[in-house]
Design a protein around this motif. Structure first.
Motif: not given
Length: 472
Positions: A21-28, A31-34, A354-358
């Motif tokens: 879950l920490g890996l998913v949170r770091s990915l979030l 993407r938010q920073s981007r 990932s789906l919410s970005e589209h």
């Protein structure tokens, strides 16, 4: 596997799930920073947040100081000359700002940022005091002071002058020609225009007024803040953005927000603002602002972040649900099977992101939830040994997804809904497990504990035996 060892293995699996879950949170976070970086890039190529200060009427003047410096021995000397440039800043006695914003979303790839074009009308009047009261004059044997007034000008401060698309106006019935640079000590960025007003005309005049009117087409992004610079200020802003976040030091006196846009009105006075400390030459002064920020209340990354706050609790509840079904159905679920079920739950959060970005967040959430329920229901039927048990597990999972979505949509009731739901789940678990003999599940050498029903049956048998006649 003995129950003690199994609980220890499940605890280790829980730690591994925290890592996933920490890996998913770091990915979030990435993407938010981007997305924020793209917003800054869009602002850099167009115009950023706009802070509009003024207008101010500026009277520049120079103070010349001559000091007598005697020579060694005291018989002769010379006059040493120095000059100091100063400003007399006047705020409007009355200021009115009317603005209309046309907001649109600029996209770059998967990311977007709100930008606006505004039509601003500024009008009001300056009350000009006698300038003689501000002159520095002195004449004695050791020091002489004299004041020389320059040409007055109207100054308008802006945080990003690239957003100026058109600017025109008049003061005292004369057209203004603006040039770059605000010419203000506390706000150097902006524009100014020379006013056709001679300092000699107001040197000794009392109560002279100067009216002005400006038309400004201004572009910007994310926010528009206006300084209520007048002794009495009225600011009216309207636009087509349905989700404004009113900002600044003062709340709107009246507001109207609907699906078509917003309309807000601010009114301030010098008594409320305390004047402008920046006009008094104070360092580190803070200006007063009114205005709004263009926020998106359904920002997909914000909603994903709120969803991830419940991830650990969500996984823990489902792990407990699998364990409960394992005990009730008297089947053995291997730790590897626990791991696959928990990884499937972690994939729900990744799919939602990932789906919410589209797609919209709501559609992405329910598509990910549907995929997770179908996957976990089919796998649970195989692990638990029956379609009924798999259906119960899938129903529990679907109910938790529905509850989580309701909590996400209700910010004010989120804590109450969450605490009541956890209490109801605990009560249901206690009810379903009230007849389970936990001692017999431990794998020890002791005889299994007698259940409550067995104890009640034995008690009834002993009671009947006391009343039965003895057989001769």
């Amino acid at each position: 596997m003995k129950m003690g060892w199994k609980m220890l293995v499940l605890a280790g699996m829980g730690l591994l799930m925290l890592l996933a879950l920490g890996l998913v949170r770091s990915l979030l976070d990435e993407r938010q920073s981007r997305a924020e970086e793209v917003q800054r890039e869009i602002a850099q190529f167009s115009a950023g947040e706009q802070n509009l200060s003024g207008p101010y009427l500026v009277f520049p003047y120079t103070v010349r100081v001559d000091k007598w410096q005697p020579a060694e021995g005291g018989k002769s000397g010379r006059w040493a000359q120095s000059e100091e440039s100063k400003q007399l800043l006047l705020s409007p006695s009355q200021l009115t700002v009317d603005g209309k914003l046309a907001v649109e979303l600029l996209k770059r790839g998967l990311f977007e940022a709100p930008v606006y074009r505004s039509q601003l009308q500024l009008g009001g009047q300056f009350h000009i005091p006698a300038l003689a009261a501000y002159e520095e004059t002195l004449n004695n044997d050791t020091e002489r002071r004299s004041t020389r007034w320059g040409k007055p000008y109207l100054a308008l401060g802006l945080s990003d002058v690239r957003g100026i698309q058109q600017l025109a106006g008049q003061a005292g019935g004369q057209a203004l020609a603006f040039v770059p640079g605000a010419g203000l000590a506390h706000s150097p960025r902006g524009v100014h225009a020379v006013v056709a007003l001679a300092a000699s005309d107001v040197l000794h005049a009392q109560g002279q007024g100067l009216s002005f009117r400006l038309g400004l087409q201004l572009a910007g992004s994310s926010a528009l803040l206006v300084e209520p610079a007048g002794d009495s200020s009225t600011v009216n802003l309207a636009g087509n953005w349905p989700h404004p976040s009113f900002a600044g030091n003062f709340a709107p006196q009246s507001r109207s927000v609907n699906a078509q846009g917003f309309r807000a009105r601010w009114q301030t006075s010098e008594l409320a603002t305390g004047g402008n400390p920046c006009l008094q030459g104070k360092s580190g002064c803070e200006q007063n602002w009114v205005g709004l920020r263009l926020l998106d209340p359904v920002d997909r990354y914000v909603l994903n972040e709120r969803t991830m706050k419940y991830a650990e609790l969500f996984v823990l509840l489902m792990m407990g649900g699998v364990f409960l079904l394992e005990v009730i159905n008297r089947v053995s679920v291997h730790p590897v099977q626990y791991t696959l079920v928990m990884l499937g739950l972690a994939m729900f959060f990744l799919l939602t992101l990932s789906l919410s970005e589209h797609l919209g967040f709501a559609m992405a959430y329910w598509l990910a939830a549907l995929a997770s329920v179908l996957l976990q229901g089919a796998y649970g039927s195989s692990v638990l040994g029956s379609w009924q048990s798999g259906g119960v597990f899938a129903g529990m999972l679907a109910a938790l997804y529905g509850l989580l979505f309701m909590i996400l949509q209700s910010q004010d009731m989120a804590l109450l809904m969450g605490s009541l739901s956890l209490f109801a789940l605990l009560a249901l678990t206690m009810y379903l497990t009230r007849r389970i003999d936990w001692g017999s599940l431990g794998g020890g050498s002791k005889a299994p504990a007698v259940t409550a029903d067995r104890q009640q049956t034995d008690a009834q048998s002993r009671s009947l035996a006391r009343w039965q006649p003895a057989v001769l």
